[in-house]
Design a protein around this motif. Structure first.
Motif, mmCIF file in Angstrom:
data_model
loop_
_atom_site.group_PDB
_atom_site.id
_atom_site.type_symbol
_atom_site.label_atom_id
_atom_site.label_comp_id
_atom_site.label_asym_id
_atom_site.label_seq_id
_atom_site.Cartn_x
_atom_site.Cartn_y
_atom_site.Cartn_z
ATOM 1 N N ASP A 113 0.732 -1.172 -0.098
ATOM 2 C CA ASP A 113 0.088 0.012 -0.060
ATOM 3 C C ASP A 113 0.709 1.339 -0.109
ATOM 4 O OD1 ASP A 113 -2.020 -1.548 0.301
ATOM 5 O OD2 ASP A 113 -2.458 -1.563 2.206
ATOM 6 N N LYS A 114 2.184 1.006 -0.137
ATOM 7 C CA LYS A 114 3.032 2.285 -0.347
ATOM 8 C C LYS A 114 3.399 2.936 1.127
ATOM 9 C CE LYS A 114 3.381 2.220 -4.611
ATOM 10 N NZ LYS A 114 4.833 1.300 -5.236
ATOM 11 N N LYS A 115 2.971 2.218 2.284
ATOM 12 C CA LYS A 115 3.329 2.866 3.454
ATOM 13 C C LYS A 115 4.785 2.512 3.714
ATOM 14 C CE LYS A 115 -1.250 1.793 5.370
ATOM 15 N NZ LYS A 115 -2.075 0.872 6.440
ATOM 16 N N ALA A 116 5.261 3.308 4.635
ATOM 17 C CA ALA A 116 6.890 3.109 4.964
ATOM 18 C C ALA A 116 6.957 1.842 5.944
ATOM 19 C CB ALA A 116 7.295 4.399 5.465
ATOM 20 N N LEU A 117 7.966 1.291 5.866
ATOM 21 C CA LEU A 117 8.180 -0.003 6.677
ATOM 22 C C LEU A 117 9.505 0.005 7.012
ATOM 23 C CD1 LEU A 117 7.262 -2.853 7.218
ATOM 24 C CD2 LEU A 117 8.139 -3.636 4.939
ATOM 25 N N GLY A 118 9.824 -0.534 8.400
ATOM 26 C CA GLY A 118 11.183 -0.545 8.908
ATOM 27 C C GLY A 118 11.109 -1.813 9.550
ATOM 28 N N TRP A 119 12.355 -2.259 9.718
ATOM 29 C CA TRP A 119 12.736 -3.436 10.570
ATOM 30 C C TRP A 119 13.918 -3.705 11.149
ATOM 31 C CZ3 TRP A 119 11.950 -3.653 5.204
ATOM 32 C CH2 TRP A 119 13.193 -4.199 4.656
ATOM 33 N N PHE A 120 13.875 -4.467 12.227
ATOM 34 C CA PHE A 120 15.315 -4.602 12.805
ATOM 35 C C PHE A 120 15.311 -6.109 13.324
ATOM 36 C CE2 PHE A 120 18.168 -4.368 16.738
ATOM 37 C CZ PHE A 120 19.342 -4.089 15.856
ATOM 38 N N VAL A 121 16.084 -6.981 12.804
ATOM 39 C CA VAL A 121 16.089 -8.423 13.313
ATOM 40 C C VAL A 121 17.452 -8.630 13.753
ATOM 41 C CG1 VAL A 121 14.464 -8.893 11.482
ATOM 42 C CG2 VAL A 121 16.898 -9.110 11.004
ATOM 43 N N GLY A 122 17.623 -9.785 14.702
ATOM 44 C CA GLY A 122 18.989 -9.944 15.158
ATOM 45 C C GLY A 122 18.923 -11.140 16.355
ATOM 46 N N ARG A 123 19.948 -11.017 17.012
ATOM 47 C CA ARG A 123 20.353 -12.036 18.260
ATOM 48 C C ARG A 123 20.854 -11.282 19.429
ATOM 49 N NH1 ARG A 123 24.524 -16.871 17.495
ATOM 50 N NH2 ARG A 123 25.781 -15.073 17.479
ATOM 51 N N VAL A 124 20.417 -11.822 20.395
ATOM 52 C CA VAL A 124 21.257 -11.571 21.710
ATOM 53 C C VAL A 124 21.885 -13.033 22.240
ATOM 54 C CG1 VAL A 124 20.947 -10.671 24.276
ATOM 55 C CG2 VAL A 124 19.863 -9.519 22.475
ATOM 56 N N LYS A 125 23.050 -12.870 22.551
ATOM 57 C CA LYS A 125 23.572 -14.329 23.125
ATOM 58 C C LYS A 125 24.492 -14.153 24.131
ATOM 59 C CE LYS A 125 26.727 -18.041 21.666
ATOM 60 N NZ LYS A 125 27.888 -18.204 20.548
ATOM 61 N N ALA A 126 23.961 -14.759 25.108
ATOM 62 C CA ALA A 126 24.451 -14.409 26.400
ATOM 63 C C ALA A 126 24.749 -15.610 27.044
ATOM 64 C CB ALA A 126 23.189 -13.886 27.507
ATOM 65 N N PRO A 127 25.502 -15.931 28.229
ATOM 66 C CA PRO A 127 25.844 -17.037 28.778
ATOM 67 C C PRO A 127 24.558 -17.963 29.197
ATOM 68 C CG PRO A 127 27.043 -15.276 29.739
ATOM 69 C CD PRO A 127 26.212 -14.779 28.867
ATOM 70 N N LYS A 128 23.518 -17.333 29.665
ATOM 71 C CA LYS A 128 22.459 -18.031 29.884
ATOM 72 C C LYS A 128 21.387 -18.488 28.848
ATOM 73 C CE LYS A 128 22.052 -16.350 34.637
ATOM 74 N NZ LYS A 128 21.360 -15.552 35.766
ATOM 75 N N GLY A 129 21.819 -18.179 27.681
ATOM 76 C CA GLY A 129 20.887 -18.471 26.388
ATOM 77 C C GLY A 129 21.199 -17.464 25.205
ATOM 78 N N ALA A 175 8.341 5.390 9.415
ATOM 79 C CA ALA A 175 8.868 3.986 9.746
ATOM 80 C C ALA A 175 10.279 3.912 8.949
ATOM 81 C CB ALA A 175 7.879 3.010 9.550
ATOM 82 N N ASP A 176 11.360 3.634 9.636
ATOM 83 C CA ASP A 176 12.374 2.986 8.853
ATOM 84 C C ASP A 176 13.223 2.001 9.676
ATOM 85 O OD1 ASP A 176 13.966 4.532 10.596
ATOM 86 O OD2 ASP A 176 14.374 6.254 8.946
ATOM 87 N N GLY A 177 14.519 1.577 9.106
ATOM 88 C CA GLY A 177 15.314 0.781 10.167
ATOM 89 C C GLY A 177 15.703 1.291 11.509
ATOM 90 N N ARG A 178 16.091 2.380 11.269
ATOM 91 C CA ARG A 178 16.931 3.015 12.470
ATOM 92 C C ARG A 178 15.447 3.348 13.576
ATOM 93 N NH1 ARG A 178 19.422 8.134 10.114
ATOM 94 N NH2 ARG A 178 19.404 7.213 8.061
ATOM 95 N N ALA A 179 14.548 3.539 13.234
ATOM 96 C CA ALA A 179 13.224 3.830 14.086
ATOM 97 C C ALA A 179 13.049 2.277 14.743
ATOM 98 C CB ALA A 179 12.109 4.200 13.363
ATOM 99 N N ALA A 180 13.082 1.232 13.875
ATOM 100 C CA ALA A 180 12.610 -0.067 14.456
ATOM 101 C C ALA A 180 13.839 -0.458 15.482
ATOM 102 C CB ALA A 180 12.585 -1.029 13.250
ATOM 103 N N ARG A 181 15.284 -0.082 15.178
ATOM 104 C CA ARG A 181 16.192 -0.691 15.908
ATOM 105 C C ARG A 181 15.777 0.020 17.595
ATOM 106 N NH1 ARG A 181 21.071 0.582 18.615
ATOM 107 N NH2 ARG A 181 22.620 -1.078 18.283
ATOM 108 N N GLU A 182 15.407 1.242 17.457
ATOM 109 C CA GLU A 182 15.451 1.957 18.900
ATOM 110 C C GLU A 182 14.312 1.726 19.702
ATOM 111 O OE1 GLU A 182 17.183 4.532 19.916
ATOM 112 O OE2 GLU A 182 18.388 3.981 18.101
ATOM 113 N N ILE A 183 13.324 0.545 19.221
ATOM 114 C CA ILE A 183 12.417 -0.139 19.968
ATOM 115 C C ILE A 183 13.025 -1.225 20.694
ATOM 116 C CG2 ILE A 183 10.403 -1.794 19.774
ATOM 117 C CD1 ILE A 183 9.495 -0.128 17.161
#
Length: 87
Positions: free
Chosen positions: A50-66, A79-87
């Motif tokens: 629908d031509k709406k702006a879309l942003g995403w941030f994907v990844g992993r947190v790896k810690a000693p407990k999991g 919406a953009d990637g930087r805004a998604a990262r801030e969440i």
């Protein structure tokens, strides 16, 4: 995206050479702490059908407990990637 991350961090993406996957994982590391914990991620931006702006941030947190995979996706005027990262 979560299914893709599971395959990516599990080294099970058959369409990419293992050394290429290793390099991309290395480049996604954003922070490593003294205890070995790592925060890794990748942002992205685009548009919905629908031509709406879309942003995403994907990844992993790896810690000693999991290990925790995450996916954040937002839509809207600012919406953009930087805004998604801030969440």
């Amino acid at each position: 995206q979560l299914h893709f991350l599971r395959q990516f961090y599990g080294g099970k993406l058959s369409s990419f050479k293992p050394e290429v996957q290793d390099e991309v994982r290395r480049l996604m590391v954003q922070e490593t702490r003294e205890d070995g914990s790592q925060f890794c991620g990748k942002t992205g931006s685009g548009q919905t059908k629908d031509k709406k702006a879309l942003g995403w941030f994907v990844g992993r947190v790896k810690a000693p407990k999991g290990e925790y995979l995450f996916v954040v996706e937002i839509e809207g005027a600012k919406a953009d990637g930087r805004a998604a990262r801030e969440i």
